[in-house]
Scaffold this active site. Structure first.
Site, PDB file in Angstrom:
ATOM      1  N   ARG A 146      -4.397  53.409  47.668  1.00 36.96           N
ATOM      2  CA  ARG A 146      -5.292  53.541  46.509  1.00 36.96           C
ATOM      3  C   ARG A 146      -5.810  54.970  46.463  1.00 36.96           C
ATOM      4  O   ARG A 146      -6.287  55.506  47.469  1.00 36.96           O
ATOM      5  CB  ARG A 146      -6.471  52.574  46.601  1.00 36.96           C
ATOM      6  CG  ARG A 146      -7.247  52.484  45.281  1.00 36.96           C
ATOM      7  CD  ARG A 146      -8.354  51.450  45.325  1.00 36.96           C
ATOM      8  NE  ARG A 146      -8.692  50.991  43.987  1.00 36.96           N
ATOM      9  CZ  ARG A 146      -9.662  50.132  43.710  1.00 36.96           C
ATOM     10  NH1 ARG A 146     -10.403  49.630  44.680  1.00 36.96           N
ATOM     11  NH2 ARG A 146      -9.894  49.758  42.459  1.00 36.96           N
TER      12      ARG A 146
ATOM     13  N   PRO B 184     -10.090  44.978  45.829  1.00 33.15           N
ATOM     14  CA  PRO B 184     -11.003  44.889  46.975  1.00 33.15           C
ATOM     15  C   PRO B 184     -12.442  45.132  46.566  1.00 33.15           C
ATOM     16  O   PRO B 184     -12.741  46.086  45.847  1.00 33.15           O
ATOM     17  CB  PRO B 184     -10.481  45.982  47.917  1.00 33.15           C
ATOM     18  CG  PRO B 184      -9.725  46.919  47.049  1.00 33.15           C
ATOM     19  CD  PRO B 184      -9.170  46.115  45.925  1.00 33.15           C
TER      20      PRO B 184
ATOM     21  N   TYR C 198     -14.164  58.373  50.091  1.00 31.55           N
ATOM     22  CA  TYR C 198     -14.184  58.035  51.513  1.00 31.55           C
ATOM     23  C   TYR C 198     -13.295  59.008  52.289  1.00 31.55           C
ATOM     24  O   TYR C 198     -12.772  59.965  51.744  1.00 31.55           O
ATOM     25  CB  TYR C 198     -13.832  56.565  51.702  1.00 31.55           C
ATOM     26  CG  TYR C 198     -14.839  55.658  51.017  1.00 31.55           C
ATOM     27  CD1 TYR C 198     -16.192  55.741  51.350  1.00 31.55           C
ATOM     28  CD2 TYR C 198     -14.464  54.773  50.019  1.00 31.55           C
ATOM     29  CE1 TYR C 198     -17.143  54.951  50.706  1.00 31.55           C
ATOM     30  CE2 TYR C 198     -15.403  53.979  49.363  1.00 31.55           C
ATOM     31  CZ  TYR C 198     -16.739  54.072  49.709  1.00 31.55           C
ATOM     32  OH  TYR C 198     -17.683  53.309  49.070  1.00 31.55           O
TER      33      TYR C 198
ATOM     34  N   CYS D 261     -16.289  45.177  48.322  1.00 24.62           N
ATOM     35  CA  CYS D 261     -17.146  45.065  49.495  1.00 24.62           C
ATOM     36  C   CYS D 261     -18.221  44.000  49.282  1.00 24.62           C
ATOM     37  O   CYS D 261     -18.808  43.906  48.199  1.00 24.62           O
ATOM     38  CB  CYS D 261     -17.809  46.405  49.799  1.00 24.62           C
ATOM     39  SG  CYS D 261     -16.667  47.652  50.427  1.00 24.62           S
TER      40      CYS D 261
ATOM     41  N   GLN E 293      -7.267  46.009  52.564  1.00 21.31           N
ATOM     42  CA  GLN E 293      -7.472  47.439  52.344  1.00 21.31           C
ATOM     43  C   GLN E 293      -8.113  48.032  53.599  1.00 21.31           C
ATOM     44  O   GLN E 293      -9.234  47.660  53.959  1.00 21.31           O
ATOM     45  CB  GLN E 293      -8.376  47.694  51.138  1.00 21.31           C
ATOM     46  CG  GLN E 293      -8.500  49.177  50.796  1.00 21.31           C
ATOM     47  CD  GLN E 293      -9.541  49.444  49.728  1.00 21.31           C
ATOM     48  OE1 GLN E 293     -10.734  49.303  49.972  1.00 21.31           O
ATOM     49  NE2 GLN E 293      -9.097  49.833  48.540  1.00 21.31           N
TER      50      GLN E 293
END
Length: 371
Positions: free
Chosen positions: A231, A23, A183, A25, A100
């Site tokens: 993940r 993934p 995150y 962004c 994701q």
């Protein structure tokens, strides 16, 4: 056959090879909804010949976006936009597509990388307040987030579940839950960012509680015969932070709940991190998770050459290899890897005639007439 091009089973999902597009962004959505850029970007990656394409970190609520340009799956408009893009991909590309799902937590409301990536404070135009496990800013001088209370925890859990239901309606082949890179879920896991004194802070079991609740909510909400995996950052690269032993413990708990795989990365929760960068620098973490947990693992991090990826799989260090920036640089990386390693790769028939003459059987199913 090259081990890199052998099939891989992730739960009920069978991949044609061990190459995963990680993934990435794009910071190019509008109110969470993809547009023409995503059609072009994901379209070219979907034609790459990789076994799996994982859509970029997709926010489960608007407050959980890393930037105002982040992809989201929290509204009907978001869902409709993704349906448009995925419809084109499915019609033309022989690839499985997963998404994701994540929440930026205290790392939300940031500028795009090409604009410096700094936090946009809630008092500035276009900014909003973040949330986290504790009211601790990510970096000195940044605005502190609000610590999630019981109602906030319920809201975020339900946001993950609601996004999973949307993913099921979209027919996505799998969900990766983003528990890495500093995150929100990682913020609960790491003692550097979680200083709560309730049932969600303190001990390892308590710090794992909310990420596990989120996994359970997503697993229950998503299509039962499609996989959900996570993940993780295997280490914070900071003394006293989250470490590989904790990663193994969490992965074992996830396995018991039906997690299909672990995608092993590292870092992101603290600007104090000191990362020993180098080719394949994160592969040993994936190797340890695979050995001690027994789930399929995906390795990632400065893997750029086909021979490196093949050796990782052949040696049993990981079951698959994810590429991100290397795929942006070379969207046909799997083709070139197959050519180097004597393997076959799926390609759309419109491109079959591009096969170099010296690689007679490079494209699986290819048949040629006059040139």
């Amino acid at each position: 056959m090259s081990p890199l091009f052998q099939p891989l089973q992730i739960g009920p999902l069978q991949l044609s090879n061990r190459i995963v597009i990680g993934p990435m962004c794009q910071y190019s959505a509008e109110d969470g909804t993809p547009g023409d850029w995503h059609m072009v970007h994901l379209g070219q990656l979907a034609l790459s010949g990789a076994g799996l394409l994982i859509l970029e970190a997709t926010a489960v609520e608007a407050q959980g976006r890393i930037s105002a340009g982040d992809l989201g799956l929290y509204s009907d408009a978001n869902e409709a936009g993704l349906a448009r893009v995925l419809g084109a991909v499915r019609r033309h590309a022989p690839i499985h597509v997963a998404i994701q799902l994540g929440h930026a937590g205290r790392k939300a409301s940031s500028r795009a990388p090409w604009d410096g990536g700094a936090q946009v404070r809630s008092s500035e135009p276009g900014g909003w307040a973040g949330v986290s496990a504790s009211a601790l800013p990510h970096a000195p001088g940044e605005e502190a987030p609000a610590a999630l209370d019981a109602a906030g925890l319920r809201r975020v859990r339900e946001a993950f579940a609601a996004a999973a239901r949307r993913a099921a309606r979209l027919g996505l082949d799998g969900i990766e839950i983003h528990g890495a890179h500093g995150y929100l879920l990682h913020q609960f896991l790491s003692p550097l960012s979680n200083q709560r004194s309730d049932a969600y802070g303190g001990s390892l079991a308590n710090r794992m509680r909310f990420p596990l609740e989120v996994f359970d909510a997503v697993r229950e909400a998503f299509t039962p015969d499609r996989p959900v995996w996570v993940r993780l950052s295997a280490t914070d690269w900071v003394p006293g932070g989250w470490d590989v032993e904790s990663t193994v413990a969490l992965s074992q708990e996830l396995k018991a709940r039906g997690c299909a795989a672990i995608h092993v990365s590292s870092g992101g929760v603290s600007p104090q991190q000191s990362i020993a960068l180098g080719p394949l620098y994160q592969v040993p973490f994936a190797q340890r998770v695979k050995a001690e947990v027994g789930l399929p693992t995906i390795a990632v991090g400065l893997v750029t050459e086909p021979e490196q990826a093949e050796a990782i799989v052949a040696s049993g260090q990981a079951d698959a290899v994810a590429l991100a920036r290397a795929m942006l640089y070379d969207p046909r990386w799997p083709w070139h890897a197959a050519a180097k390693l004597g393997a076959q790769v799926a390609a759309p028939r419109q491109y079959w005639r591009s096969q170099p003459r010296e690689f007679k059987d490079l494209f699986a199913g290819a048949a040629f007439g006059a040139r």
